[in-house]
Scaffold this active site. Structure first.
Site: not given
Length: 240
Positions: A63, A100, A131, A212, A215
């Site tokens: 991402s 993801g 991830n 968040d 990012h």
């Protein structure tokens, strides 16, 4: 590097710990365009007309490449392409970032992505592993997956810029040591150019991150692109 609900809370804890160990000094926020006329802000560089044969770059990652949470056209590959073209490089970056994706998922789709391009890319930006950290996948597995991808790219004679990730200290010294060695070790072994930590200079600065704390926002992407674009340009020039 998108995560599901179950892993979200753990991911925030990991990234909060990572804030304490991010590389280099924390940057200040980028001045907005409304302030561009102030004496302290340099004028934007002159745009050079694009010339020469088209140079193709595949941005293959998670991402952080895909542009999670950003509007269309604001992803990191978009920002790098804009900088290259402003320098006169006829560069086209194909964004193959998938939110993801772990290193294992990337390994499974790399051949398909390469085989379905119009032609062999002149360069690949490879950015996976974030991830894996969030899911606490053993570093041996991450290393094996990245090595397999780098090996395939070497076999296809495609130069690579490897954008690295770092493990937060709360996973323990053994995990951190094993994970953080992956990127410099593999870059050396496979002859890739290493950008050690993709979020360097961005993570930990709230003005550069989305809510968040995982990012980068569009301003953070700009900061990363400012650092990465010259490296990409140099590799493309080396390729002739």
């Amino acid at each position: 590097m998108t995560i599901g609900r179950r892993a979200y809370g753990a991911g925030l804890l990991l990234l909060q710990a990572l804030l304490l160990t991010s590389c280099g000094p924390q940057p200040t926020a980028v001045t907005n365009t409304a302030a561009a006329a102030t004496p302290d802000v340099p004028a934007p560089p002159a745009i050079t007309p694009v010339a020469g044969p088209e140079r193709s770059v595949l941005a293959f990652g998670d991402s952080l490449y895909a542009g999670y949470g950003l509007a269309r056209g604001q992803s990191l590959p978009d920002a790098i392409q804009a900088r290259l073209r402003a320098q006169g490089l006829n560069a086209l970056i194909v964004n193959a970032g998938v939110s993801g994706d772990t290193s294992a998922a990337g390994r499974q789709r790399l051949s398909f992505a390469l085989d379905n391009l119009k032609r062999k890319p002149d360069l690949v930006l490879l950015g996976l592993g974030g991830n894996d950290v969030l899911r606490q996948i053993p570093p041996t597995e991450t290393r094996a997956n990245l090595a397999a991808m780098l090996g395939e790219l070497r076999d296809r004679k495609i130069p690579v810029i490897l954008t690295g990730m770092r493990a937060p200290p709360n996973l323990g010294p053994d995990y951190v040591a094993a994970f953080d060695r992956i990127y410099p070790d593999l870059a050396k072994e496979y002859g890739a150019t290493l950008y050690p930590f993709i979020l360097d200079g961005v993570i930990g600065n709230r003005s550069l991150m989305q809510a968040d704390s995982i990012h980068p926002n569009v301003t953070g992407v700009t900061r990363i692109a400012d650092r990465l674009a010259p490296i990409v340009a140099e590799r493309l020039k080396e390729g002739g």
